[in-house]
Design an enzyme around this catalytic site. Sequence first.
Site, PDB file in Angstrom:
ATOM      1  N   ASN A 105       3.919  35.856 -21.587  1.00 25.93           N
ATOM      2  CA  ASN A 105       2.771  34.969 -21.818  1.00 25.93           C
ATOM      3  C   ASN A 105       2.305  34.298 -20.535  1.00 25.93           C
ATOM      4  O   ASN A 105       1.125  33.990 -20.385  1.00 25.93           O
ATOM      5  CB  ASN A 105       3.095  33.923 -22.883  1.00 25.93           C
ATOM      6  N   HIS A 125      13.058  36.151 -27.504  1.00 24.04           N
ATOM      7  CA  HIS A 125      11.635  36.077 -27.852  1.00 24.04           C
ATOM      8  C   HIS A 125      11.128  37.453 -28.270  1.00 24.04           C
ATOM      9  O   HIS A 125      10.911  38.320 -27.428  1.00 24.04           O
ATOM     10  CB  HIS A 125      10.855  35.522 -26.644  1.00 24.04           C
ATOM     11  N   SER A 180       8.351  30.359 -28.907  1.00 25.31           N
ATOM     12  CA  SER A 180       7.476  30.991 -27.918  1.00 25.31           C
ATOM     13  C   SER A 180       7.046  30.019 -26.832  1.00 25.31           C
ATOM     14  O   SER A 180       6.453  30.448 -25.847  1.00 25.31           O
ATOM     15  CB  SER A 180       6.254  31.624 -28.593  1.00 25.31           C
TER      16      SER A 180
HETATM   17  P1  NAD Z   1       5.774  31.087 -39.886  1.00 25.44           P
HETATM   18  O1  NAD Z   1       4.993  29.857 -40.158  1.00 25.44           O
HETATM   19  O2  NAD Z   1       5.257  32.398 -40.371  1.00 25.44           O
HETATM   20  O3  NAD Z   1       7.272  30.923 -40.477  1.00 25.44           O
HETATM   21  C1  NAD Z   1       8.059  29.781 -40.236  1.00 25.44           C
HETATM   22  C2  NAD Z   1       9.041  29.626 -41.392  1.00 25.44           C
HETATM   23  O4  NAD Z   1       9.976  28.594 -41.049  1.00 25.44           O
HETATM   24  C3  NAD Z   1       8.388  29.219 -42.719  1.00 25.44           C
HETATM   25  O5  NAD Z   1       8.730  30.163 -43.724  1.00 25.44           O
HETATM   26  C4  NAD Z   1       9.007  27.846 -43.013  1.00 25.44           C
HETATM   27  O6  NAD Z   1       9.217  27.608 -44.400  1.00 25.44           O
HETATM   28  C5  NAD Z   1      10.330  27.956 -42.252  1.00 25.44           C
HETATM   29  N1  NAD Z   1      10.980  26.681 -42.002  1.00 25.44           N
HETATM   30  C6  NAD Z   1      10.414  25.464 -41.724  1.00 25.44           C
HETATM   31  N2  NAD Z   1      11.371  24.537 -41.585  1.00 25.44           N
HETATM   32  C7  NAD Z   1      12.572  25.165 -41.792  1.00 25.44           C
HETATM   33  C8  NAD Z   1      13.932  24.729 -41.790  1.00 25.44           C
HETATM   34  N3  NAD Z   1      14.264  23.452 -41.586  1.00 25.44           N
HETATM   35  N4  NAD Z   1      14.895  25.652 -42.033  1.00 25.44           N
HETATM   36  C9  NAD Z   1      14.579  26.938 -42.280  1.00 25.44           C
HETATM   37  N5  NAD Z   1      13.317  27.404 -42.291  1.00 25.44           N
HETATM   38  C10 NAD Z   1      12.322  26.523 -42.045  1.00 25.44           C
HETATM   39  O7  NAD Z   1       6.004  31.103 -38.297  1.00 25.44           O
HETATM   40  P2  NAD Z   1       6.278  32.374 -37.346  1.00 25.44           P
HETATM   41  O8  NAD Z   1       4.974  32.888 -36.833  1.00 25.44           O
HETATM   42  O9  NAD Z   1       7.237  33.273 -38.016  1.00 25.44           O
HETATM   43  O10 NAD Z   1       6.984  31.661 -36.094  1.00 25.44           O
HETATM   44  C11 NAD Z   1       8.352  31.345 -36.107  1.00 25.44           C
HETATM   45  C12 NAD Z   1       8.832  31.137 -34.677  1.00 25.44           C
HETATM   46  O11 NAD Z   1       8.597  32.338 -33.932  1.00 25.44           O
HETATM   47  C13 NAD Z   1       8.106  30.018 -33.922  1.00 25.44           C
HETATM   48  O12 NAD Z   1       9.031  29.390 -33.081  1.00 25.44           O
HETATM   49  C14 NAD Z   1       7.062  30.776 -33.102  1.00 25.44           C
HETATM   50  O13 NAD Z   1       6.683  30.088 -31.937  1.00 25.44           O
HETATM   51  C15 NAD Z   1       7.839  32.041 -32.763  1.00 25.44           C
HETATM   52  N6  NAD Z   1       7.012  33.216 -32.427  1.00 25.44           N
HETATM   53  C16 NAD Z   1       5.896  33.509 -33.154  1.00 25.44           C
HETATM   54  C17 NAD Z   1       5.153  34.654 -32.841  1.00 25.44           C
HETATM   55  C18 NAD Z   1       3.932  35.034 -33.653  1.00 25.44           C
HETATM   56  O14 NAD Z   1       3.121  35.854 -33.182  1.00 25.44           O
HETATM   57  N7  NAD Z   1       3.762  34.517 -34.856  1.00 25.44           N
HETATM   58  C19 NAD Z   1       5.554  35.484 -31.781  1.00 25.44           C
HETATM   59  C20 NAD Z   1       6.725  35.166 -31.066  1.00 25.44           C
HETATM   60  C21 NAD Z   1       7.443  34.016 -31.398  1.00 25.44           C
END
Ligand code: NAD
Length: 283
Positions: free
Chosen positions: A190, A140, A119
Amino acid sequence: MDIQSVGVVGAGTMGNGIAQVCAAAGLQVTMVDVSGNAVERGLAMIAANLGRQVKRGTIGADELDAIVARVHGTTHYEALKSVDVVIEAATENLELKLRILRQIEQIVGHGALIATNTSSISITQLAAVLERPDRCIGMHFFNPVPVMALVELIRGMQTSEESFSRAKALVDRIGKTAIDVRNSPGFAVNRILVPMLNEAIFALHEGLATPEDIDEGMMMGCNHPIGPLALADMIGLDTLLSVIQVFYDGFKDPKYRPAPLLVEMVAAGRLGRKSGRGFYQYS
Ligand code: NAD
């Protein structure tokens, strides 16, 4: 090349949502996480979400079984070997994502598209780590993925037209709407939303109106479904501060300076819903 199979890296909030919508569209999904627990939680979350849909009558129980059966959860990256597209949705950290993208490229076939759901990190910078940066694109998604209709497709400087077309075809296939955005801090949504939320916090700090009236103003006057201060509380004030900081650092433009009240509230641990107190009180 037609897309039949998708790899999702990261089984967290976004990863399991992306896996769910892809499987619901009939695609075979391989969901990889470093943590076995995260894989289990991700699979359980998909089943629970679909279970609610069965209760509402939007899908049948047999459909739930079919969708769940299309998602293979694993901690082994090698399982991504033959997928057509990989969507990276791991923890938001530059060094980690660079490492993961390199790892993905070593495993997938020459024709696979490599997308990232970051993001805030530059797609151009992430793509640059690949031997073939032309096949990298930002996809995204918005949270919660099964509910939100939009996917921003972000072209890094190196993204090829073919990669864009394939990503667009995938978004169409999963029934979502794509917008075409050039790489820039905050991408499009955003970039517009976050300064508006920051401005609402300036307005509150200057005593223009109460939090309730600011929120009511934007809901009644602009037809927003939620007021900016309530939305800021929902996003988390620490997350909001880190995003506006990305703009401030990226553009070096004072119009993106974080509202002092936002900085103060984060310092006080008033982070919104998740801490029980932000602009509003939560029990
Ligand atoms: P989260 O913390 O819920 O999940 C992240 C996952 O990645 C965890 O399960 C972790 O174990 C895993 N992980 C860490 N290192 C890893 C690796 N080497 N290989 C495989 N998996 C690995 O995070 P999220 O909220 O799902 O966010 C994930 C991505 O999505 C980020 O880049 C975030 O910026 C983006 N994003 C988030 C949102 C939101 O609202 N949460 C919205 C849009 C984009």
